[in-house]
Design a protein around this motif. Structure first.
Motif, short mmCIF file in Angstrom:
data_model
loop_
_atom_site.label_atom_id
_atom_site.label_comp_id
_atom_site.label_asym_id
_atom_site.label_seq_id
_atom_site.Cartn_x
_atom_site.Cartn_y
_atom_site.Cartn_z
N VAL A 64 4.89 7.46 -1.84
CA VAL A 64 4.45 6.05 -1.77
C VAL A 64 5.01 5.20 -2.90
O VAL A 64 4.82 3.98 -2.90
CB VAL A 64 2.91 5.95 -1.77
N LYS A 65 5.72 5.83 -3.82
CA LYS A 65 6.25 5.10 -4.98
C LYS A 65 7.17 3.98 -4.51
O LYS A 65 8.05 4.19 -3.67
CB LYS A 65 6.99 6.09 -5.89
N GLY A 66 6.96 2.79 -5.05
CA GLY A 66 7.75 1.64 -4.68
C GLY A 66 7.20 0.87 -3.49
O GLY A 66 7.65 -0.25 -3.21
N ARG A 67 6.24 1.46 -2.78
CA ARG A 67 5.65 0.79 -1.62
C ARG A 67 4.17 0.45 -1.85
O ARG A 67 3.68 -0.56 -1.36
CB ARG A 67 5.76 1.67 -0.37
N PHE A 68 3.47 1.31 -2.56
CA PHE A 68 2.04 1.13 -2.79
C PHE A 68 1.80 0.74 -4.25
O PHE A 68 2.54 1.17 -5.15
CB PHE A 68 1.27 2.42 -2.51
N THR A 69 0.75 -0.04 -4.47
CA THR A 69 0.35 -0.44 -5.82
C THR A 69 -1.15 -0.29 -5.97
O THR A 69 -1.91 -0.84 -5.17
CB THR A 69 0.75 -1.89 -6.11
N ILE A 70 -1.55 0.45 -6.98
CA ILE A 70 -2.98 0.59 -7.28
C ILE A 70 -3.31 -0.37 -8.42
O ILE A 70 -2.52 -0.56 -9.35
CB ILE A 70 -3.34 2.05 -7.65
N SER A 71 -4.49 -0.97 -8.33
CA SER A 71 -4.95 -1.86 -9.39
C SER A 71 -6.46 -1.80 -9.44
O SER A 71 -7.09 -1.27 -8.51
CB SER A 71 -4.46 -3.29 -9.16
N ARG A 72 -7.04 -2.35 -10.49
CA ARG A 72 -8.48 -2.37 -10.59
C ARG A 72 -8.93 -3.66 -11.26
O ARG A 72 -8.19 -4.26 -12.05
CB ARG A 72 -8.99 -1.15 -11.36
N ASP A 73 -10.15 -4.05 -10.93
CA ASP A 73 -10.78 -5.20 -11.55
C ASP A 73 -12.12 -4.71 -12.10
O ASP A 73 -13.09 -4.56 -11.34
CB ASP A 73 -10.97 -6.32 -10.53
N ASN A 74 -12.17 -4.45 -13.37
CA ASN A 74 -13.38 -3.88 -13.95
C ASN A 74 -14.55 -4.86 -13.96
O ASN A 74 -15.70 -4.44 -13.97
CB ASN A 74 -13.09 -3.38 -15.37
N ALA A 75 -14.25 -6.12 -13.90
CA ALA A 75 -15.33 -7.11 -13.82
C ALA A 75 -16.03 -7.08 -12.47
O ALA A 75 -17.20 -7.46 -12.36
CB ALA A 75 -14.78 -8.51 -14.09
N LYS A 76 -15.30 -6.61 -11.47
CA LYS A 76 -15.85 -6.54 -10.11
C LYS A 76 -16.18 -5.11 -9.69
O LYS A 76 -16.57 -4.88 -8.55
CB LYS A 76 -14.88 -7.16 -9.11
N ASN A 77 -16.01 -4.17 -10.60
CA ASN A 77 -16.25 -2.75 -10.27
C ASN A 77 -15.46 -2.33 -9.03
O ASN A 77 -16.00 -1.67 -8.13
CB ASN A 77 -17.74 -2.49 -10.04
N ALA A 78 -14.20 -2.72 -9.00
CA ALA A 78 -13.40 -2.48 -7.81
C ALA A 78 -12.02 -1.93 -8.14
O ALA A 78 -11.44 -2.25 -9.18
CB ALA A 78 -13.26 -3.77 -7.00
N VAL A 79 -11.52 -1.12 -7.23
CA VAL A 79 -10.15 -0.63 -7.30
C VAL A 79 -9.49 -0.91 -5.96
O VAL A 79 -10.16 -0.88 -4.91
CB VAL A 79 -10.12 0.88 -7.65
N TYR A 80 -8.20 -1.22 -6.01
CA TYR A 80 -7.49 -1.64 -4.82
C TYR A 80 -6.25 -0.80 -4.60
O TYR A 80 -5.69 -0.23 -5.54
CB TYR A 80 -7.08 -3.11 -4.95
N LEU A 81 -5.81 -0.75 -3.35
CA LEU A 81 -4.55 -0.10 -3.03
C LEU A 81 -3.78 -1.05 -2.11
O LEU A 81 -4.16 -1.22 -0.95
CB LEU A 81 -4.75 1.25 -2.35
N GLN A 82 -2.76 -1.68 -2.65
CA GLN A 82 -1.89 -2.54 -1.86
C GLN A 82 -0.80 -1.68 -1.26
O GLN A 82 -0.07 -1.01 -1.98
CB GLN A 82 -1.28 -3.63 -2.74
#
Length: 126
Positions: A64-82
């Motif tokens: 998935v390298k180059g296609r997927f991006t993981i990120s998080r927003d600690n203020a929202k207690n959330a993690v994302y996968l684009q």
């Protein structure tokens, strides 16, 4: 008790994009590394991406390298996968997971995670 709830899984055409979300409750989210895994029918649960507690470092499976991006927003207690440039082989149930131990780094092994969400289905049609 930690609860992780994923959302965002849908049916999408190959080449399309999707963003998965995972919200957490139950303990100090910003102290724990998070990971995304996926499991296709008849296959093992595989590591997709991981992010450190601060969000400063990320890790990806080669597939998935180059296609997927993981990120998080600690203020929202959330993690994302684009997920971009989706392929039929990305079809799976996607799970978010939380590492035990404050400040620990993400790991590839599913056994290294303490809490899991219920999963969200992603289907990529060709």
């Amino acid at each position: 008790q930690v609860q992780l709830v994923e959302s965002g899984g849908v049916l999408v055409q190959a080449g399309g994009s999707l963003r998965l979300s995972c919200t957490a409750s139950g303990r100090t989210f910003r102290s724990y590394a998070m990971g995304w895994f996926r499991q296709a029918p008849g296959k093992e649960r595989d590591f997709v991406a991981g992010v450190t507690y601060s969000g400063s470092s990320t890790y990806y499976a080669d597939s998935v390298k180059g296609r997927f991006t993981i990120s998080r927003d600690n203020a929202k207690n959330a993690v994302y996968l684009q997920m971009n440039s989706l392929k039929p082989e990305d079809t799976a149930v996607y799970y978010c997971a939380q590492r035990p131990g404050r400040w620990a780094s993400p790991v590839v092994a599913a056994t290294g995670y303490e809490y899991w969400g219920q999963g969200t289905q992603v289907i990529v049609s060709s």
